[in-house]
Enzyme design. Structure first.
Site, mmCIF file in Angstrom:
data_model
loop_
_atom_site.group_PDB
_atom_site.id
_atom_site.type_symbol
_atom_site.label_atom_id
_atom_site.label_comp_id
_atom_site.label_asym_id
_atom_site.label_seq_id
_atom_site.Cartn_x
_atom_site.Cartn_y
_atom_site.Cartn_z
ATOM 1 C CE LYS A 153 -2.165 -0.407 3.937
ATOM 2 N NZ LYS A 153 -1.821 -1.727 4.450
ATOM 3 N NE ARG B 228 -4.291 -0.555 9.852
ATOM 4 C CZ ARG B 228 -3.162 -0.067 9.324
ATOM 5 N NH1 ARG B 228 -3.109 1.171 8.915
ATOM 6 N NH2 ARG B 228 -2.116 -0.837 9.212
ATOM 7 N NE ARG C 237 7.387 -3.007 6.282
ATOM 8 C CZ ARG C 237 6.085 -2.705 6.286
ATOM 9 N NH1 ARG C 237 5.511 -2.254 5.195
ATOM 10 N NH2 ARG C 237 5.351 -2.877 7.352
ATOM 11 N NE ARG D 163 6.457 -0.474 10.057
ATOM 12 C CZ ARG D 163 5.282 -0.381 9.467
ATOM 13 N NH1 ARG D 163 5.183 0.178 8.282
ATOM 14 N NH2 ARG D 163 4.195 -0.841 10.042
ATOM 15 N NE ARG E 36 2.004 -4.498 11.357
ATOM 16 C CZ ARG E 36 3.090 -4.554 10.593
ATOM 17 N NH1 ARG E 36 4.149 -5.230 10.995
ATOM 18 N NH2 ARG E 36 3.124 -3.922 9.461
HETATM 19 P P1 AMP Z 1 0.908 1.007 8.935
HETATM 20 O O1 AMP Z 1 2.155 1.786 8.706
HETATM 21 O O2 AMP Z 1 -0.252 1.510 8.127
HETATM 22 O O3 AMP Z 1 1.100 -0.480 8.801
HETATM 23 O O4 AMP Z 1 0.483 1.264 10.472
HETATM 24 C C1 AMP Z 1 1.325 0.885 11.538
HETATM 25 C C2 AMP Z 1 0.522 0.802 12.832
HETATM 26 O O5 AMP Z 1 -0.053 2.074 13.137
HETATM 27 C C3 AMP Z 1 -0.667 -0.168 12.811
HETATM 28 O O6 AMP Z 1 -0.290 -1.510 13.110
HETATM 29 C C4 AMP Z 1 -1.566 0.433 13.894
HETATM 30 O O7 AMP Z 1 -1.092 0.130 15.190
HETATM 31 C C5 AMP Z 1 -1.361 1.935 13.680
HETATM 32 N N1 AMP Z 1 -2.333 2.492 12.713
HETATM 33 C C6 AMP Z 1 -2.081 3.026 11.494
HETATM 34 N N2 AMP Z 1 -3.209 3.428 10.877
HETATM 35 C C7 AMP Z 1 -4.218 3.137 11.745
HETATM 36 C C8 AMP Z 1 -5.626 3.287 11.697
HETATM 37 N N3 AMP Z 1 -6.245 3.817 10.631
HETATM 38 N N4 AMP Z 1 -6.341 2.889 12.787
HETATM 39 C C9 AMP Z 1 -5.747 2.371 13.874
HETATM 40 N N5 AMP Z 1 -4.430 2.177 13.976
HETATM 41 C C10 AMP Z 1 -3.656 2.556 12.925
#
Ligand code: AMP
Length: 189
Positions: free
Chosen positions: A13, A88, A127, A133, A144
């Site tokens: 994404k 989400r 990654r 990360r 996740r």
């Molecule tokens: P990402 O970089 O999109 O994979 O997001 C990393 C982490 O940030 C996720 O595992 C969640 O803990 C938090 N996070 C990001 N976007 C959201 C969202 N829209 N709602 C809730 N938690 C989020």
């Protein structure tokens, strides 16, 4: 062009959203990146979010909805944006719908990048080696994915009902996937 990018963690994404944003000259609004920056800077929001992120769980809806509400009002987002990693949950999707209805700029497309779980784990572990990360460890990756399947995947049906869902196969090379996305976006102003 107002787009939501959906898909499980590791579907590509973020990478694809960046390419599309560069091409269309619109900002990429990534709640994950905004939250990671808040954690790094030690802000109040970052302190609240960290424990959820480290555990592979979702940060409370109220926090992320607030982030997006503020961000889409900024000047650079007026011509459009790609929302990457938001919504989400169904509650976030409803909140987004309401805030966009208020400013009379509905979403135009919700694009779902579809990738098998086995490939996702492989990609995320890879990654982890490259980017380091903190939430790219195997147990957190599994959590996740579980969070995605239980809380986020119902959004596919949500946007199908809204009539704006487009499914794109997320497997193959980066260029192949970009080509499919650009094809799907053709004709949307
Ligand atoms: P990402 O970089 O999109 O994979 O997001 C990393 C982490 O940030 C996720 O595992 C969640 O803990 C938090 N996070 C990001 N976007 C959201 C969202 N829209 N709602 C809730 N938690 C989020």
């Amino acid at each position: 062009m107002r787009i939501v990018f959906m898909g499980p963690p590791g579907a590509g994404k973020g990478t694809q959203a960046k390419i599309i944003c560069d091409k269309y000259g619109i900002p990429q609004i990534s709640t994950g990146e905004i939250l990671r920056a808040a954690v790094k800077n030690g802000t109040e929001m970052g302190k609240k979010a960290k424990e959820f992120m480290d555990a592979g769980k979702l940060v409370p809806d109220s926090v992320v909805i607030g982030i997006v509400k503020d961000r889409i009002k900024e000047k650079d987002a007026q011509p459009g944006y790609v929302l990457d990693g938001f919504p989400r949950t169904l509650e976030q999707a409803d909140a987004l719908k309401a805030m966009l209805a208020e400013i009379k700029t509905p979403l135009q497309i919700a694009l779902n990048l579809d990738v098998r779980d086995t490939l996702l784990v492989e990609r995320l572990l890879d990654r982890a080696k490259k980017e380091g990360r903190p939430d790219d460890t195997e147990p957190v990756i599994k959590q996740r994915l579980e969070t995605y399947h239980s809380q986020t995947s119902p959004l596919i049906n949500y946007y199908k009902k809204e009539g704006i869902l487009v499914e794109v196969a997320g497997e193959g090379t980066l260029e192949e996937v970009t080509g499919r996305i650009l094809g799907a976006l053709k004709g949307i102003g």
